[in-house]
Design a protein around this motif. Structure first.
Motif, PDB file in Angstrom:
ATOM      1  N   VAL A 372       0.856  -1.189   0.000  1.00  0.00           N
ATOM      2  CA  VAL A 372       0.000   0.000   0.000  1.00  0.00           C
ATOM      3  C   VAL A 372       0.892   1.238   0.000  1.00  0.00           C
ATOM      4  CG1 VAL A 372      -1.910  -1.158   1.161  1.00  0.00           C
ATOM      5  CG2 VAL A 372      -0.171   0.010   2.526  1.00  0.00           C
ATOM      6  N   ARG A 373       0.340   2.329  -0.566  1.00  0.00           N
ATOM      7  CA  ARG A 373       1.023   3.614  -0.500  1.00  0.00           C
ATOM      8  C   ARG A 373       0.005   4.717  -0.761  1.00  0.00           C
ATOM      9  NH1 ARG A 373       4.244   3.280  -5.998  1.00  0.00           N
ATOM     10  NH2 ARG A 373       3.182   4.842  -7.258  1.00  0.00           N
ATOM     11  N   PRO A 374       0.259   5.946  -0.245  1.00  0.00           N
ATOM     12  CA  PRO A 374      -0.703   7.034  -0.412  1.00  0.00           C
ATOM     13  C   PRO A 374      -0.941   7.357  -1.878  1.00  0.00           C
ATOM     14  CG  PRO A 374       0.913   7.567   1.283  1.00  0.00           C
ATOM     15  CD  PRO A 374       1.402   6.324   0.608  1.00  0.00           C
ATOM     16  N   ALA A 375      -2.219   7.639  -2.196  1.00  0.00           N
ATOM     17  CA  ALA A 375      -2.601   8.001  -3.563  1.00  0.00           C
ATOM     18  C   ALA A 375      -3.221   9.386  -3.609  1.00  0.00           C
ATOM     19  CB  ALA A 375      -3.588   6.966  -4.123  1.00  0.00           C
ATOM     20  N   GLY A 376      -3.060  10.177  -2.550  1.00  0.00           N
ATOM     21  CA  GLY A 376      -3.601  11.520  -2.521  1.00  0.00           C
ATOM     22  C   GLY A 376      -5.019  11.559  -2.001  1.00  0.00           C
ATOM     23  N   ASP A 377      -5.413  12.719  -1.427  1.00  0.00           N
ATOM     24  CA  ASP A 377      -6.777  12.932  -0.921  1.00  0.00           C
ATOM     25  C   ASP A 377      -7.178  11.894   0.119  1.00  0.00           C
ATOM     26  OD1 ASP A 377      -7.082  15.120  -2.640  1.00  0.00           O
ATOM     27  OD2 ASP A 377      -7.762  13.821  -4.275  1.00  0.00           O
ATOM     28  N   GLY A 378      -6.247  11.427   0.946  1.00  0.00           N
ATOM     29  CA  GLY A 378      -6.553  10.469   1.989  1.00  0.00           C
ATOM     30  C   GLY A 378      -6.790   9.060   1.506  1.00  0.00           C
ATOM     31  N   ARG A 379      -6.491   8.776   0.245  1.00  0.00           N
ATOM     32  CA  ARG A 379      -6.720   7.447  -0.301  1.00  0.00           C
ATOM     33  C   ARG A 379      -5.434   6.624  -0.259  1.00  0.00           C
ATOM     34  NH1 ARG A 379      -8.707   8.298  -6.149  1.00  0.00           N
ATOM     35  NH2 ARG A 379      -6.834   9.593  -6.115  1.00  0.00           N
ATOM     36  N   MET A 380      -5.589   5.312  -0.391  1.00  0.00           N
ATOM     37  CA  MET A 380      -4.451   4.404  -0.377  1.00  0.00           C
ATOM     38  C   MET A 380      -4.510   3.502  -1.602  1.00  0.00           C
ATOM     39  SD  MET A 380      -1.868   4.013   1.804  1.00  0.00           S
ATOM     40  CE  MET A 380      -2.436   4.301   3.487  1.00  0.00           C
ATOM     41  N   LEU A 381      -3.431   3.506  -2.369  1.00  0.00           N
ATOM     42  CA  LEU A 381      -3.311   2.626  -3.528  1.00  0.00           C
ATOM     43  C   LEU A 381      -2.884   1.243  -3.059  1.00  0.00           C
ATOM     44  CD1 LEU A 381      -3.303   2.580  -6.706  1.00  0.00           C
ATOM     45  CD2 LEU A 381      -0.839   2.991  -6.556  1.00  0.00           C
ATOM     46  N   VAL A 382      -3.539   0.201  -3.558  1.00  0.00           N
ATOM     47  CA  VAL A 382      -3.243  -1.185  -3.187  1.00  0.00           C
ATOM     48  C   VAL A 382      -2.738  -1.929  -4.412  1.00  0.00           C
ATOM     49  CG1 VAL A 382      -4.174  -3.352  -2.284  1.00  0.00           C
ATOM     50  CG2 VAL A 382      -5.042  -1.177  -1.423  1.00  0.00           C
ATOM     51  N   ALA A 383      -1.630  -2.632  -4.256  1.00  0.00           N
ATOM     52  CA  ALA A 383      -1.090  -3.462  -5.332  1.00  0.00           C
ATOM     53  C   ALA A 383      -0.777  -4.845  -4.788  1.00  0.00           C
ATOM     54  CB  ALA A 383       0.171  -2.845  -5.928  1.00  0.00           C
ATOM     55  N   GLU A 384      -0.955  -5.853  -5.614  1.00  0.00           N
ATOM     56  CA  GLU A 384      -0.498  -7.191  -5.274  1.00  0.00           C
ATOM     57  C   GLU A 384       0.940  -7.324  -5.742  1.00  0.00           C
ATOM     58  OE1 GLU A 384      -1.532 -11.923  -5.992  1.00  0.00           O
ATOM     59  OE2 GLU A 384      -2.944 -10.382  -6.656  1.00  0.00           O
ATOM     60  N   LEU A 385       1.826  -7.612  -4.824  1.00  0.00           N
ATOM     61  CA  LEU A 385       3.251  -7.738  -5.142  1.00  0.00           C
ATOM     62  C   LEU A 385       3.525  -9.196  -5.480  1.00  0.00           C
ATOM     63  CD1 LEU A 385       4.699  -5.520  -2.267  1.00  0.00           C
ATOM     64  CD2 LEU A 385       3.883  -4.816  -4.526  1.00  0.00           C
ATOM     65  N   ASP A 386       3.609  -9.472  -6.761  1.00  0.00           N
ATOM     66  CA  ASP A 386       3.870 -10.832  -7.230  1.00  0.00           C
ATOM     67  C   ASP A 386       5.377 -11.039  -7.218  1.00  0.00           C
ATOM     68  OD1 ASP A 386       4.169 -13.232  -8.596  1.00  0.00           O
ATOM     69  OD2 ASP A 386       2.493 -12.843  -9.949  1.00  0.00           O
ATOM     70  N   VAL A 387       5.873 -11.607  -6.109  1.00  0.00           N
ATOM     71  CA  VAL A 387       7.324 -11.730  -5.920  1.00  0.00           C
ATOM     72  C   VAL A 387       7.916 -12.715  -6.920  1.00  0.00           C
ATOM     73  CG1 VAL A 387       9.139 -12.295  -4.257  1.00  0.00           C
ATOM     74  CG2 VAL A 387       7.048 -11.148  -3.484  1.00  0.00           C
ATOM     75  N   ALA A 388       7.268 -13.845  -7.142  1.00  0.00           N
ATOM     76  CA  ALA A 388       7.792 -14.845  -8.068  1.00  0.00           C
ATOM     77  C   ALA A 388       7.897 -14.290  -9.487  1.00  0.00           C
ATOM     78  CB  ALA A 388       6.923 -16.098  -8.051  1.00  0.00           C
ATOM     79  N   ALA A 389       6.896 -13.501  -9.909  1.00  0.00           N
ATOM     80  CA  ALA A 389       6.904 -12.910 -11.249  1.00  0.00           C
ATOM     81  C   ALA A 389       7.640 -11.581 -11.287  1.00  0.00           C
ATOM     82  CB  ALA A 389       5.476 -12.721 -11.749  1.00  0.00           C
ATOM     83  N   ALA A 390       8.067 -11.083 -10.121  1.00  0.00           N
ATOM     84  CA  ALA A 390       8.824  -9.832 -10.019  1.00  0.00           C
ATOM     85  C   ALA A 390       8.067  -8.658 -10.631  1.00  0.00           C
ATOM     86  CB  ALA A 390      10.207  -9.975 -10.666  1.00  0.00           C
ATOM     87  N   ARG A 391       6.811  -8.439 -10.179  1.00  0.00           N
ATOM     88  CA  ARG A 391       6.052  -7.294 -10.665  1.00  0.00           C
ATOM     89  C   ARG A 391       4.978  -6.916  -9.647  1.00  0.00           C
ATOM     90  NH1 ARG A 391       2.859 -10.102 -15.762  1.00  0.00           N
ATOM     91  NH2 ARG A 391       1.982 -11.869 -14.620  1.00  0.00           N
ATOM     92  N   ALA A 392       4.541  -5.667  -9.747  1.00  0.00           N
ATOM     93  CA  ALA A 392       3.459  -5.146  -8.908  1.00  0.00           C
ATOM     94  C   ALA A 392       2.225  -4.958  -9.769  1.00  0.00           C
ATOM     95  CB  ALA A 392       3.880  -3.823  -8.280  1.00  0.00           C
ATOM     96  N   ARG A 393       1.093  -5.487  -9.295  1.00  0.00           N
ATOM     97  CA  ARG A 393      -0.159  -5.388 -10.035  1.00  0.00           C
ATOM     98  C   ARG A 393      -1.137  -4.532  -9.225  1.00  0.00           C
ATOM     99  NH1 ARG A 393      -0.498 -11.900 -11.169  1.00  0.00           N
ATOM    100  NH2 ARG A 393       1.067 -11.987 -12.839  1.00  0.00           N
ATOM    101  N   VAL A 394      -1.464  -3.362  -9.737  1.00  0.00           N
ATOM    102  CA  VAL A 394      -2.385  -2.470  -9.045  1.00  0.00           C
ATOM    103  C   VAL A 394      -3.767  -3.098  -9.001  1.00  0.00           C
ATOM    104  CG1 VAL A 394      -3.490  -0.206  -9.099  1.00  0.00           C
ATOM    105  CG2 VAL A 394      -1.070  -0.427  -9.680  1.00  0.00           C
ATOM    106  N   ARG A 395      -4.377  -3.132  -7.789  1.00  0.00           N
ATOM    107  CA  ARG A 395      -5.653  -3.809  -7.615  1.00  0.00           C
ATOM    108  C   ARG A 395      -6.784  -2.880  -7.211  1.00  0.00           C
ATOM    109  NH1 ARG A 395      -4.998  -7.967 -10.699  1.00  0.00           N
ATOM    110  NH2 ARG A 395      -3.678  -9.633  -9.885  1.00  0.00           N
ATOM    111  N   ASP A 396      -6.521  -1.827  -6.437  1.00  0.00           N
ATOM    112  CA  ASP A 396      -7.624  -1.029  -5.932  1.00  0.00           C
ATOM    113  C   ASP A 396      -7.095   0.284  -5.382  1.00  0.00           C
ATOM    114  OD1 ASP A 396     -10.317  -0.574  -5.377  1.00  0.00           O
ATOM    115  OD2 ASP A 396     -10.584  -2.567  -4.525  1.00  0.00           O
ATOM    116  N   VAL A 397      -8.016   1.223  -5.140  1.00  0.00           N
ATOM    117  CA  VAL A 397      -7.732   2.456  -4.418  1.00  0.00           C
ATOM    118  C   VAL A 397      -8.738   2.541  -3.279  1.00  0.00           C
ATOM    119  CG1 VAL A 397      -7.656   4.963  -4.487  1.00  0.00           C
ATOM    120  CG2 VAL A 397      -6.787   3.649  -6.417  1.00  0.00           C
ATOM    121  N   LEU A 398      -8.240   2.612  -2.043  1.00  0.00           N
ATOM    122  CA  LEU A 398      -9.106   2.593  -0.864  1.00  0.00           C
ATOM    123  C   LEU A 398      -9.156   3.979  -0.243  1.00  0.00           C
ATOM    124  CD1 LEU A 398      -7.798  -0.702   0.789  1.00  0.00           C
ATOM    125  CD2 LEU A 398      -9.590  -0.440  -0.942  1.00  0.00           C
ATOM    126  N   PRO A 399     -10.350   4.413   0.202  1.00  0.00           N
ATOM    127  CA  PRO A 399     -10.474   5.751   0.799  1.00  0.00           C
ATOM    128  C   PRO A 399     -10.272   5.725   2.303  1.00  0.00           C
ATOM    129  CG  PRO A 399     -12.639   4.801   0.537  1.00  0.00           C
ATOM    130  CD  PRO A 399     -11.653   3.762   0.037  1.00  0.00           C
TER     131      PRO A 399
END
Length: 428
Positions: A372-399
């Motif tokens: 998770v990391r801040p996405a502005g306006d009090g929201r939080m960006l959520v990504a699934e960190l696929d370690v085996a595939a070595a990539r981050a997949r954005v999944r949602d923005v939470l308020p």
């Protein structure tokens, strides 16, 4: 109670990272950023079906545990003399439904000192009552009803189906194997003065190692209470100036005065190797290798059979998350927001840079890893960190999320700005 309206995902600009990410590779970073922005834009264009979001009410200071789709809360009473409140909540499986509190009961534990854990069909609550004696006790609650089955001093460690408790007074210690269904001792073993270490398998502690200041080391079977090996340790230093640790099938002895690390096999306590080593912070298994985290940061990977250095890199700090021969590491620095990288365990090579994320605590060893990391306006960006595939997949923005996130195989739980907890079934 209120159901969180997540709203629509929009292609808003993300805040810049808190610092520059280490430039270990170029092209993987550019590809990861392009992929993340593409996924975010495509997610904004199409609504997510059956996105489930719920709020579990809780005052500030509440301790939360997410496990197997359930939420357990320990709420503070507000005063040291009054009991706290322990409750169990069922999270809805359909959009629009509200969480249901199955039970609630008073407990004589201060929330700020407490730990919640699950073991079989028990909810284990360990903490202090806040009295001057500072005694820590473990209360075993029935998961379905909240009823206390048993209690005892100390904090238990899982060892297969049972729990191990340490009892000590006047320099004497006893380790007890406890039947979790009844709280009765299965067996007990006295532990001599010295250091006690635990070797763990996938289902908990499997061996106990004791090192005496003036005697031999011993290895015990933690499931049966049977002594397996006894031998003096032949290493440079004495137990009084040597630190010990157990990783995998090795007993490690680090002599700080000479900067030497010695590896002994747990099966027989045979001396396998000795190598020079600067001051370590901790040791951890990295796939087939033994990784050492340095006092000033940096990782050194050793061959556990010989002690030979396979690779080292002074830029990283290990996160403890490993999947498919790769592991997460973060750049060095202060605070909670650090650039993450995926390392190849065998070579230490940087497989990808994943930008800046705070990894949610995971309750499922093989479940998804969320960042998770801040996405502005009090929201939080959520990504699934696929370690085996070595990539981050954005999944949602939470308020309205402040952080303090944890996940299991099904859900993501985070503390909200007002102190309550939000629970989401993150679309995958």
């Amino acid at each position: 109670m209120t159901v969180i309206d997540l709203g629509e995902l929009r292609d808003d600009p993300l805040p810049p990272p808190s610092g520059p990410a280490p430039r270990a590779v170029g092209r993987p970073l550019r590809l990861a950023v392009v992929l993340a922005l593409t996924l975010l834009a495509s997610t904004a264009a199409a609504p997510v079906a059956q996105r489930v979001a719920a709020v579990v009410p809780a005052p500030l200071g509440t301790v939360a545990l997410l496990h197997d789709g359930e939420v357990f809360l320990l709420e503070p009473s507000g005063t040291a003399a009054a009991p706290g409140w322990l409750s169990a909540w069922t999270v809805p499986t359909s959009a629009g439904a509200r969480p249901v509190r199955r039970w609630q009961m008073p407990v004589p534990v201060v929330s700020g000192s407490a730990q919640l854990r699950r073991h079989a069909d028990l909810l284990l609550l360990t903490g202090s009552s806040g009295r001057l004696d500072g005694e820590y006790r473990t209360f075993a609650h029935d998961r379905d009803t909240g009823r206390v089955r048993w209690q005892r001093t100390g904090s238990g460690r899982p060892a297969g189906p049972d729990l191990l408790f340490e009892d000590g007074a006047d320099g004497r210690m006893t380790i007890n194997s406890v039947d979790p269904s009844s709280g009765r001792d299965r067996w007990s073993m006295p532990v001599p003065a010295g250091m006690v270490l635990f070797s763990s398998a996938a289902d908990g502690v499997d061996r106990i190692v004791t090192v005496r200041p003036d005697g031999p080391a011993e290895v015990w079977d933690a499931r049966r209470g049977v002594r397996l090996h006894t031998a003096p340790l032949d290493h440079e230093g004495t137990p009084s100036n040597t630190g010990f640790d157990v990783v995998g099938d090795l007993l490690l002895a680090f002599a700080g005065n000479s900067g030497r690390l010695t590896g002994f096999g747990l099966d027989g306590l045979d001396r396998r190797w000795e190598v020079p080593l600067t001051t370590p912070v901790f040791f951890v298994a990295c796939g087939p290798l033994l990784c050492v985290q340095g006092e000033a940061g940096g990782v050194r990977a050793l061959d556990p059979a010989t002690g030979r250095t396979v690779w080292r890199d002074n830029r990283w700090e290990l996160s403890g998350t490993e999947r498919g021969g790769r592991m997460l590491a973060s750049g060095l620095g202060r605070g909670v927001w650090h650039p993450l990288v995926v390392l190849d365990v065998a070579s230490g090579r940087v497989a990808a840079e994943l930008d800046v994320w705070n990894v949610a605590a995971s309750r499922s060893p093989d479940g998804p890893v969320f960042g998770v990391r801040p996405a502005g306006d009090g929201r939080m960006l959520v990504a699934e960190l696929d370690v085996a595939a070595a990539r981050a997949r954005v999944r949602d923005v939470l308020p309205a999320v402040s952080g303090d996130c944890q996940s299991d195989a099904q859900l993501l739980l985070c503390r909200l700005m007002d102190g309550r907890f939000g629970v989401w079934r993150v679309p995958r």
